[in-house]
Design an enzyme around this catalytic site. Structure first.
Site, PDB file in Angstrom:
ATOM      1  N   GLY A  38       0.830  -1.196   0.000  1.00 18.68           N
ATOM      2  CA  GLY A  38       0.000   0.000   0.000  1.00 18.68           C
ATOM      3  C   GLY A  38       0.861   1.241   0.000  1.00 18.68           C
ATOM      4  N   ASN A  39       0.241   2.377   0.237  1.00 19.04           N
ATOM      5  CA  ASN A  39       0.999   3.629   0.269  1.00 19.04           C
ATOM      6  C   ASN A  39       0.379   4.584   1.280  1.00 19.04           C
ATOM      7  OD1 ASN A  39      -0.902   5.578  -1.182  1.00 19.04           O
ATOM      8  ND2 ASN A  39      -0.755   3.882  -2.641  1.00 19.04           N
ATOM      9  N   ARG A  40       0.991   5.756   1.435  1.00 16.90           N
ATOM     10  CA  ARG A  40       0.645   6.647   2.543  1.00 16.90           C
ATOM     11  C   ARG A  40      -0.492   7.611   2.248  1.00 16.90           C
ATOM     12  NH1 ARG A  40       6.087   9.387   4.393  1.00 16.90           N
ATOM     13  NH2 ARG A  40       4.634  10.397   5.811  1.00 16.90           N
TER      14      ARG A  40
END
Ligand code: CTP
Ligand code: CA
Length: 229
Positions: free
Chosen positions: A33-35
């Site tokens: 995933g990412n932020r």
């Protein structure tokens, strides 16, 4: 109700916004995933609704309440996001890709949880590249509708400044506007405040004063409205 000082200049317009960060699952419990928090996409949806638009918000893994009067379509992966956006693009006057789609997905998905091995050997994750939704939106467009807006989170490096990277990305993607955030040194992600430069396909750079994501959202709609026929 329109926000004080903002016109209802999106009345009769349909806008499509993506928000959040997609997830690509490795097994039933783990993902890449990412932020991205989704805050900027949600701020764009609220601002567009306040200016009179009919708003559809494709939301990837965002833990925020649905904005009032906005149709929210939840998605998980980049492919889910791609299908949800492409299904809804027809009839839209503007599409704003504020989401952070994962660029890669694991080539294979393990149906049962990946376990540690007794011999200490570490797994290698093979990745496959996901489709570029923004580029696909631009390619599928006929004429100048919808207005297509991309986002980019950049850090400067030895290949160029944040704005130089942004201008190259705008040219590569072919979108009308690119909103570039400088994410070096922990700025922007998950924060209420942001700082951005809006780049246009004519090569203009419009720095936006640091401030809340809601204010940047309105400045973005100001630019989009000017480009609507
Ligand atoms: N985007 C997209 N589909 C993808 C990846 C990105 O539509 N598979 C969109 C994002 O929503 C954003 C814009 O493209 O509006 C720029 O995203 P970014 O990650 O900065 O671009 P990339 O081409 O993936 O470049 P990078 O290698 O810097 O990640
Ligand atoms: Ca990317």
């Amino acid at each position: 109700a329109a926000l004080a000082g903002r016109p209802a200049d999106l009345t009769g317009r349909r806008v499509l916004i993506s928000a959040g960060g997609t997830r690509e699952y490795l097994d039933p419990v783990r993902f890449l995933g990412n932020r991205s928090s989704g805050l900027q996409g949600y701020a764009l949806a609220e601002a567009a609704a306040a200016r009179g638009a009919r708003v559809t918000l494709v939301a990837a893994n965002v833990g925020l309440p649905d904005p009032a009067g906005v149709e929210v379509v939840p998605v998980v992966t980049t492919e889910d996001l791609r299908l949800a956006v492409l299904e809804r693009v027809e009839g839209s006057d503007a599409v704003v890709m504020a989401a952070a789609p994962a660029d890669f997905r694991p080539t294979s998905y393990a149906a049962s949880k990946i376990k540690k091995r007794d011999d200490g050997a570490t797994p290698t994750i093979e990745l496959t590249e996901n489709a570029d939704i923004l580029a696909e939106l631009v390619r599928s467009r006929t004429g100048r509708t919808p207005v297509v807006v991309g986002f980019a989170a950049e850090t400067g490096d030895d290949q160029g400044t944040v704005v130089e990277h942004g201008l190259r990305k705008l040219a590569r993607k072919g979108c009308d506007l690119l909103v570039v955030n400088d994410v070096s040194a922990g700025k922007v992600f998950g924060r209420d405040d942001t700082e951005a430069v809006i780049l246009t396909d004519a090569g203009d750079t419009h720095p936006v004063a640091p401030g809340p994501k809601s204010e940047l959202a309105h400045v973005i709609w100001d630019h989009v409205v000017r480009r609507m026929g």
